[in-house]
Scaffold this active site. Sequence first.
Site, PDB file in Angstrom:
ATOM      1  N   CYS A   3      -9.537   5.088  -7.827  1.00 10.75           N
ATOM      2  CA  CYS A   3      -7.577   4.957  -7.859  1.00 10.75           C
ATOM      3  C   CYS A   3      -7.733   3.410  -7.683  1.00 10.75           C
ATOM      4  CB  CYS A   3      -7.100   5.799  -6.714  1.00 10.75           C
ATOM      5  SG  CYS A   3      -8.421   5.146  -5.622  1.00 10.75           S
ATOM      6  N   ARG A   9      -6.589   7.470  -1.513  1.00 14.36           N
ATOM      7  CA  ARG A   9      -6.973   8.615  -2.603  1.00 14.36           C
ATOM      8  C   ARG A   9      -8.007   9.589  -3.310  1.00 14.36           C
ATOM      9  NH1 ARG A   9      -2.013   6.083  -7.039  1.00 14.36           N
ATOM     10  NH2 ARG A   9      -3.366   4.079  -5.979  1.00 14.36           N
ATOM     11  N   ASP A 119       0.822   6.924  -4.473  1.00 13.34           N
ATOM     12  CA  ASP A 119       0.602   6.103  -4.149  1.00 13.34           C
ATOM     13  C   ASP A 119       0.121   5.976  -2.529  1.00 13.34           C
ATOM     14  OD1 ASP A 119      -1.113   4.505  -1.973  1.00 13.34           O
ATOM     15  OD2 ASP A 119      -1.038   2.037  -4.208  1.00 13.34           O
TER      16      ASP A 119
HETATM   17  P1  4NP Z   1      -5.257   3.736  -2.615  1.00 13.94           P
HETATM   18  O1  4NP Z   1      -4.682   3.156  -2.400  1.00 13.94           O
HETATM   19  O2  4NP Z   1      -5.704   2.966  -4.697  1.00 13.94           O
HETATM   20  O3  4NP Z   1      -5.196   4.983  -3.117  1.00 13.94           O
HETATM   21  O4  4NP Z   1      -6.726   3.480  -2.688  1.00 13.94           O
HETATM   22  C1  4NP Z   1      -4.344   1.619  -1.666  1.00 13.94           C
HETATM   23  C2  4NP Z   1      -5.185   0.832  -1.319  1.00 13.94           C
HETATM   24  C3  4NP Z   1      -4.496  -0.898  -0.947  1.00 13.94           C
HETATM   25  C4  4NP Z   1      -4.120  -1.384  -1.725  1.00 13.94           C
HETATM   26  C5  4NP Z   1      -3.228  -0.637  -2.997  1.00 13.94           C
HETATM   27  C6  4NP Z   1      -3.230   1.120  -2.899  1.00 13.94           C
HETATM   28  N1  4NP Z   1      -3.581  -2.607  -1.346  1.00 13.94           N
HETATM   29  O5  4NP Z   1      -2.711  -3.008  -1.934  1.00 13.94           O
HETATM   30  O6  4NP Z   1      -4.889  -3.027  -0.909  1.00 13.94           O
END
Ligand code: 4NP
Length: 150
Positions: A3, A9, A119
Amino acid sequence: MVCLGNICRSPLGEGILREKIKKTKVEITIDSAGTANYHIGEHPDKRTIENALKHNIDISTLKARQFSVEDYDNFDLIFVMDSSNYSDVISLARNNEDVRKVEMILNRVYPNANMSVPDPYFGGEQGFENVFTILNNACEIIADSLNKSK
Ligand code: 4NP
Protein backbone atom coordinates in the site's frame (compact mmCIF):
# COMPACT_ATOMS: atom_id res chain seq x y z
CA MET A 1 1.04 -6.90 0.03
CA VAL A 2 1.72 -3.30 -0.92
CA CYS A 3 0.00 0.00 0.00
CA LEU A 4 1.17 3.59 0.35
CA GLY A 5 2.37 3.88 3.94
CA ASN A 6 2.65 0.20 5.00
CA ILE A 7 0.91 1.06 8.25
CA CYS A 8 -2.80 0.44 7.48
CA ARG A 9 -3.91 -1.73 4.56
CA SER A 10 -0.90 -3.86 3.63
CA PRO A 11 0.15 -4.93 7.16
CA LEU A 12 -3.47 -5.91 7.77
CA GLY A 13 -3.47 -7.92 4.53
CA GLU A 14 -0.22 -9.55 5.62
CA GLY A 15 -1.67 -10.51 9.01
CA ILE A 16 -4.95 -11.81 7.61
CA LEU A 17 -3.29 -13.89 4.87
CA ARG A 18 -0.79 -15.33 7.36
CA GLU A 19 -3.64 -16.50 9.63
CA LYS A 20 -5.43 -18.14 6.72
CA ILE A 21 -2.28 -19.83 5.39
CA LYS A 22 -1.52 -21.15 8.90
CA LYS A 23 -4.62 -23.32 8.61
CA THR A 24 -3.27 -25.01 5.45
CA LYS A 25 -0.12 -26.94 4.63
CA VAL A 26 1.04 -24.23 2.23
CA GLU A 27 4.52 -22.93 3.02
CA ILE A 28 5.10 -19.40 1.75
CA THR A 29 6.74 -16.17 2.80
CA ILE A 30 4.28 -13.34 3.34
CA ASP A 31 5.43 -9.76 3.77
CA SER A 32 4.23 -6.21 3.15
CA ALA A 33 5.71 -2.89 2.10
CA GLY A 34 4.74 0.69 1.29
CA THR A 35 5.49 2.61 -1.87
CA ALA A 36 6.26 5.73 0.23
CA ASN A 37 9.04 6.24 2.75
CA TYR A 38 6.96 8.24 5.28
CA HIS A 39 6.64 5.56 7.93
CA ILE A 40 9.72 3.35 7.52
CA GLY A 41 10.50 1.51 10.78
CA GLU A 42 7.14 2.32 12.39
CA HIS A 43 4.67 -0.23 13.70
CA PRO A 44 1.23 -0.30 12.04
CA ASP A 45 -1.23 2.51 12.80
CA LYS A 46 -2.76 2.03 16.29
CA ARG A 47 -6.24 1.86 14.76
CA THR A 48 -5.18 -0.97 12.43
CA ILE A 49 -3.54 -2.88 15.28
CA GLU A 50 -6.71 -2.55 17.38
CA ASN A 51 -8.98 -3.52 14.54
CA ALA A 52 -6.88 -6.61 13.75
CA LEU A 53 -6.83 -7.61 17.44
CA LYS A 54 -10.63 -7.50 17.50
CA HIS A 55 -10.40 -10.28 14.94
CA ASN A 56 -7.70 -12.14 16.92
CA ILE A 57 -4.87 -11.14 14.61
CA ASP A 58 -1.76 -9.58 16.15
CA ILE A 59 0.15 -7.31 13.79
CA SER A 60 1.62 -5.11 16.53
CA THR A 61 5.23 -6.21 15.98
CA LEU A 62 5.33 -5.56 12.22
CA LYS A 63 7.50 -2.68 11.00
CA ALA A 64 6.98 -0.59 7.91
CA ARG A 65 9.44 -0.75 5.05
CA GLN A 66 9.52 0.65 1.53
CA PHE A 67 8.90 -1.47 -1.56
CA SER A 68 12.08 -1.92 -3.57
CA VAL A 69 13.10 -3.53 -6.83
CA GLU A 70 14.54 -6.53 -4.94
CA ASP A 71 10.99 -7.43 -3.96
CA TYR A 72 10.53 -8.53 -7.56
CA ASP A 73 13.27 -11.12 -7.01
CA ASN A 74 12.05 -12.21 -3.59
CA PHE A 75 8.31 -12.65 -4.28
CA ASP A 76 6.19 -14.40 -6.91
CA LEU A 77 2.97 -12.49 -6.23
CA ILE A 78 2.69 -8.78 -5.45
CA PHE A 79 -0.76 -7.58 -4.40
CA VAL A 80 -1.33 -3.83 -4.45
CA MET A 81 -4.23 -2.08 -2.75
CA ASP A 82 -5.03 0.70 -5.22
CA SER A 83 -4.32 2.06 -8.66
CA SER A 84 -1.72 4.52 -7.48
CA ASN A 85 0.18 1.73 -5.68
CA TYR A 86 -0.08 -0.19 -8.96
CA SER A 87 1.57 2.61 -10.98
CA ASP A 88 4.28 3.12 -8.36
CA VAL A 89 5.17 -0.58 -8.17
CA ILE A 90 5.00 -1.06 -11.95
CA SER A 91 7.34 1.91 -12.43
CA LEU A 92 10.07 -0.22 -10.81
CA ALA A 93 9.43 -3.30 -12.97
CA ARG A 94 12.45 -4.30 -15.08
CA ASN A 95 10.71 -6.64 -17.51
CA ASN A 96 7.42 -8.37 -18.33
CA GLU A 97 8.06 -11.07 -15.79
CA ASP A 98 8.09 -8.40 -13.06
CA VAL A 99 4.95 -6.74 -14.47
CA ARG A 100 3.09 -10.06 -14.45
CA LYS A 101 3.68 -10.47 -10.71
CA VAL A 102 1.68 -7.35 -9.82
CA GLU A 103 -2.08 -7.59 -9.27
CA MET A 104 -4.69 -5.25 -7.84
CA ILE A 105 -5.74 -7.40 -4.86
CA LEU A 106 -9.47 -6.87 -5.44
CA ASN A 107 -9.19 -8.34 -8.93
CA ARG A 108 -9.13 -11.69 -7.09
CA VAL A 109 -12.66 -10.89 -5.88
CA TYR A 110 -13.97 -8.83 -8.83
CA PRO A 111 -11.89 -9.96 -11.84
CA ASN A 112 -10.68 -7.19 -14.16
CA ALA A 113 -12.64 -4.50 -12.28
CA ASN A 114 -9.45 -2.81 -11.00
CA MET A 115 -11.17 -1.74 -7.80
CA SER A 116 -9.16 -0.12 -5.01
CA VAL A 117 -9.13 -0.93 -1.29
CA PRO A 118 -10.08 2.45 0.23
CA ASP A 119 -7.39 4.16 2.28
CA PRO A 120 -8.71 4.36 5.89
CA TYR A 121 -5.90 6.64 7.17
CA PHE A 122 -7.81 9.92 7.20
CA GLY A 123 -11.19 8.47 8.24
CA GLY A 124 -12.86 6.99 11.32
CA GLU A 125 -13.01 3.56 12.94
CA GLN A 126 -15.66 2.29 10.51
CA GLY A 127 -13.17 2.67 7.64
CA PHE A 128 -10.81 0.23 9.34
CA GLU A 129 -13.54 -2.35 9.84
CA ASN A 130 -14.57 -1.90 6.23
CA VAL A 131 -10.99 -2.54 5.08
CA PHE A 132 -10.88 -5.63 7.31
CA THR A 133 -14.01 -7.05 5.68
CA ILE A 134 -12.69 -6.35 2.18
CA LEU A 135 -9.24 -7.81 2.81
CA ASN A 136 -10.59 -10.79 4.72
CA ASN A 137 -12.69 -11.71 1.71
CA ALA A 138 -9.82 -11.24 -0.77
CA CYS A 139 -7.35 -13.18 1.40
CA GLU A 140 -9.79 -16.08 1.74
CA ILE A 141 -9.84 -16.37 -2.05
CA ILE A 142 -6.04 -16.01 -2.31
CA ALA A 143 -5.42 -18.64 0.41
CA ASP A 144 -7.83 -21.06 -1.29
CA SER A 145 -6.13 -20.65 -4.65
CA LEU A 146 -2.66 -21.16 -3.14
CA ASN A 147 -3.93 -24.24 -1.33
CA LYS A 148 -5.44 -25.67 -4.53
CA SER A 149 -2.36 -24.98 -6.65
CA LYS A 150 -0.12 -26.78 -4.15
P1 4NP B 1 -1.78 2.83 4.07
O1 4NP B 1 -2.42 4.18 4.66
O2 4NP B 1 -1.24 3.18 2.70
O3 4NP B 1 -2.94 1.89 4.02
O4 4NP B 1 -0.70 2.41 5.05
C1 4NP B 1 -1.74 5.40 4.72
C2 4NP B 1 -0.85 5.63 5.74
C3 4NP B 1 -0.21 6.85 5.82
C4 4NP B 1 -0.46 7.83 4.89
C5 4NP B 1 -1.34 7.59 3.85
C6 4NP B 1 -1.97 6.36 3.76
N1 4NP B 1 0.17 9.09 4.99
O5 4NP B 1 -0.13 9.99 4.18
O6 4NP B 1 1.03 9.29 5.89
